[in-house]
Motif scaffolding. Structure first.
Motif, PDB file in Angstrom:
ATOM      1  N   ALA A 175     121.389  -6.954  87.545  1.00 53.65           N
ATOM      2  CA  ALA A 175     121.419  -5.602  87.720  1.00 53.65           C
ATOM      3  C   ALA A 175     122.299  -4.897  86.472  1.00 53.65           C
ATOM      4  O   ALA A 175     121.594  -3.979  85.747  1.00 53.65           O
ATOM      5  CB  ALA A 175     121.927  -4.892  88.819  1.00 53.65           C
TER       6      ALA A 175
ATOM      7  N   PHE B 284     117.244   4.127  92.326  1.00 49.80           N
ATOM      8  CA  PHE B 284     118.266   4.583  91.589  1.00 49.80           C
ATOM      9  C   PHE B 284     117.845   5.927  90.926  1.00 49.80           C
ATOM     10  O   PHE B 284     118.790   6.685  90.468  1.00 49.80           O
ATOM     11  CB  PHE B 284     118.105   3.805  90.328  1.00 49.80           C
TER      12      PHE B 284
ATOM     13  N   TYR C 109     128.650   0.474  91.105  1.00 50.26           N
ATOM     14  CA  TYR C 109     127.859   1.347  90.409  1.00 50.26           C
ATOM     15  C   TYR C 109     128.436   2.717  90.640  1.00 50.26           C
ATOM     16  O   TYR C 109     128.629   3.925  89.781  1.00 50.26           O
ATOM     17  CB  TYR C 109     126.571   1.349  90.933  1.00 50.26           C
TER      18      TYR C 109
ATOM     19  N   SER D 214     120.247  -2.749  83.514  1.00 46.99           N
ATOM     20  CA  SER D 214     120.505  -1.245  83.528  1.00 46.99           C
ATOM     21  C   SER D 214     120.949  -0.769  81.958  1.00 46.99           C
ATOM     22  O   SER D 214     120.431   0.414  81.543  1.00 46.99           O
ATOM     23  CB  SER D 214     121.466  -0.922  84.392  1.00 46.99           C
TER      24      SER D 214
ATOM     25  N   ASP E  95     121.066   8.355  90.728  1.00 47.92           N
ATOM     26  CA  ASP E  95     121.380   8.957  89.368  1.00 47.92           C
ATOM     27  C   ASP E  95     121.504  10.436  89.408  1.00 47.92           C
ATOM     28  O   ASP E  95     121.740  11.058  88.230  1.00 47.92           O
ATOM     29  CB  ASP E  95     120.266   8.501  88.289  1.00 47.92           C
TER      30      ASP E  95
ATOM     31  N   SER F  16     116.881   0.513  81.889  1.00 49.92           N
ATOM     32  CA  SER F  16     117.239   1.720  82.700  1.00 49.92           C
ATOM     33  C   SER F  16     117.636   1.346  84.051  1.00 49.92           C
ATOM     34  O   SER F  16     117.292   0.095  84.622  1.00 49.92           O
ATOM     35  CB  SER F  16     116.586   2.846  82.527  1.00 49.92           C
ATOM     36  N   SER F  17     118.050   1.976  84.689  1.00 52.45           N
ATOM     37  CA  SER F  17     118.263   1.770  86.289  1.00 52.45           C
ATOM     38  C   SER F  17     117.116   1.674  86.811  1.00 52.45           C
ATOM     39  O   SER F  17     117.036   0.944  87.960  1.00 52.45           O
ATOM     40  CB  SER F  17     119.193   2.855  86.680  1.00 52.45           C
TER      41      SER F  17
ATOM     42  N   ILE G   6     116.086  -2.055  87.738  1.00 55.77           N
ATOM     43  CA  ILE G   6     116.915  -2.635  88.990  1.00 55.77           C
ATOM     44  C   ILE G   6     116.124  -2.336  90.142  1.00 55.77           C
ATOM     45  O   ILE G   6     115.794  -3.333  90.940  1.00 55.77           O
ATOM     46  CB  ILE G   6     118.184  -2.064  89.182  1.00 55.77           C
TER      47      ILE G   6
END
Length: 456
Positions: free
Chosen positions: A393, A328, A270, A397, A332, A401-402, A405
């Motif tokens: 994951a 996340f 990631y 995602s 992000d 969206s993240s 996760i």
């Protein structure tokens, strides 16, 4: 061999060192695969699938080992409970070393086509078998030799192998990257192979260290008793008498595996592919995170002798639920600092929870199937917590969206909380000799007996 000589060879310093060195080598071999799965294998072995599908396929091969681990725990647990801890641990180390070096020498898909990913899966399966038999045996060697009241402290040494092994694997990849001048073509062509091939030297060191110790006094006493009272299959016995402990141990480990392997494997991918960070930055942060987790493994393991295992496990898993939901959104933001905080925080919570486990799981099971029971429960937790999250994951995602996760990780940590709550406290168990406690395996953790005199 005289009793004095056995005690000398099995001094706690020697046993702790052997446990730490052995598990470090095993997990180094295991984790370099995870790093390569994040950075190299999508391109080298799955070039036709594209970025997302290639990453999913690569982490699927990573997950194959988690499926193999419970089988390894059953197979090697049988021999560990029947023939001895030491000989079984030497076998697991050899198997891991052979499989790891073979991966380093394996041709890519461009050279041999579909045979390359198939061979990769087979070798990864062998790695899973080996590490499935490793954890329980290494922890039993220290737990069964440790004095009462200090079992949590001495059991941290094999537990440190995971953190040190991951730091060492990241450092080896970082060194390869540096020596090649960060030339991406050279790294992708042959640089990634160096950590795998170098593991042969580490395996030789591990074999020498493990050859310096003898069988644990608890298992030796079990063998003497077994000579007059034959016992059946360890796996059948643990399923009959302590199936509850096996399942709850698996649930306990689910959240811990999820935090570690998401940090070790998925966040590595990631950070480079989504967050856009340089590979050397991601690897360096991984080393710092692993060393942080090692320090907290040592701290929580030592504190578990004083405050109990369950309380520390419950506190760490509860904090992990909250952290998972923050993870996340922090990553992000896109900054290297935020990524470092996220990775280090994830590993720190893993370390706090992982420290007491080295003593907690062996204390739950009777000697006659302790290797099998502890190993099977531990590695079953690896399937749900270690294998599934890195595969789901990227899918979660992309589809949502993240944040999805993070919700997944929070749910897995909640499973750990519920499982830990259902287990009894074991830090008050004075002896790991079965004959010195209740004959009912369900009461082992509550019974008291004569403390085992530690060898000096």
């Amino acid at each position: 061999m005289t009793t004095a000589r056995v005690q000398e060879r099995n001094s706690m310093r020697r046993v702790a060192t052997a446990g730490c060195v052995g598990t470090t080598i095993e997990y180094y071999d295991y984790f370099i695969y995870g790093t390569a799965a994040a950075l190299v294998f999508p391109t080298a072995f799955f070039p036709a699938l594209g970025d997302i599908a290639g990453s999913v396929a690569s982490f699927a091969t990573f997950a194959v080992a988690f499926v193999a681990r419970p089988l390894g725990a059953i197979v090697f647990g049988h021999f560990g409970d029947r023939l001895g801890r030491k000989r079984t641990l030497i076998t697991t180390l050899l198997l891991m070393g052979i499989a790891t070096v073979a991966i380093g020498l394996l041709p890519t898909a461009d050279a041999i086509g579909v045979a390359a990913p198939i061979a990769l899966v087979v070798l990864r399966f062998l790695q899973g078998l080996a590490v499935g038999g490793e954890w329980a045996g290494a922890n039993l060697m220290t737990a069964e030799c440790a004095p009462a009241g200090r079992r949590g402290f001495y059991a941290i040494f094999p537990q440190l192998g995971g953190s040190i092994g991951f730091a060492l694997s990241s450092a080896t990849f970082l060194a390869s990257d540096y020596l090649l001048g960060s030339t991406d073509d050279a790294f992708m062509s042959y640089g990634w192979r160096i950590p795998f091939v170098c593991s042969a030297l580490l395996v030789l060191v591990g074999l020498w260290v493990r050859g310096t110790i003898d069988e644990t006094p608890v298992f030796s006493a079990e063998l003497d008793k077994r000579a007059s009272t034959p016992s059946g299959s360890p796996f059948a016995g643990v399923l009959r008498d302590q199936w509850r402990e096996v399942l709850l141990s698996a649930g306990l480990m689910t959240g811990q595996f999820a935090m570690f392997y998401m940090g070790a494997a998925y966040l590595t991918a990631y950070g480079t592919s989504v967050a856009g960070l340089d590979r050397t930055v991601v690897l360096t942060l991984g080393i710092g995170a692993a060393l942080t987790s090692g320090c907290l493994v040592a701290l929580s393991g030592k504190l578990s002798d004083r405050f109990g295992r369950r309380g520390i496990l419950l506190a760490a898993s509860s904090a992990a639920v909250i952290w998972s939901l923050l993870l996340f959104p922090v990553i992000d933001t896109g900054s290297p600092l935020a990524f470092g905080v996220a990775v280090i925080g994830t590993f720190a919570l893993y370390g706090l929870a992982y420290g007491p486990v080295g003593a907690f799981l062996p204390e739950l099971f009777a000697t006659r199937y302790r290797y099998t029971g502890a190993g099977t429960g531990y590695n079953l937790g690896g399937i749900l917590g270690g294998a599934v999250p890195p595969i789901l994951a990227p899918i979660l995602s992309k589809a949502y969206s993240s944040m999805a996760i993070g919700i997944m990780l929070a749910v897995l940590s909640a499973i750990s909380i519920a499982s830990t709550w259902a287990l009894r406290e074991t830090s008050d168990r004075q002896s790991l000799h079965d004959e010195e406690v209740s004959s009912n395996p369900a009461e082992i953790g509550h019974a008291s007996g004569t403390a085992v005199a530690p060898p000096h």
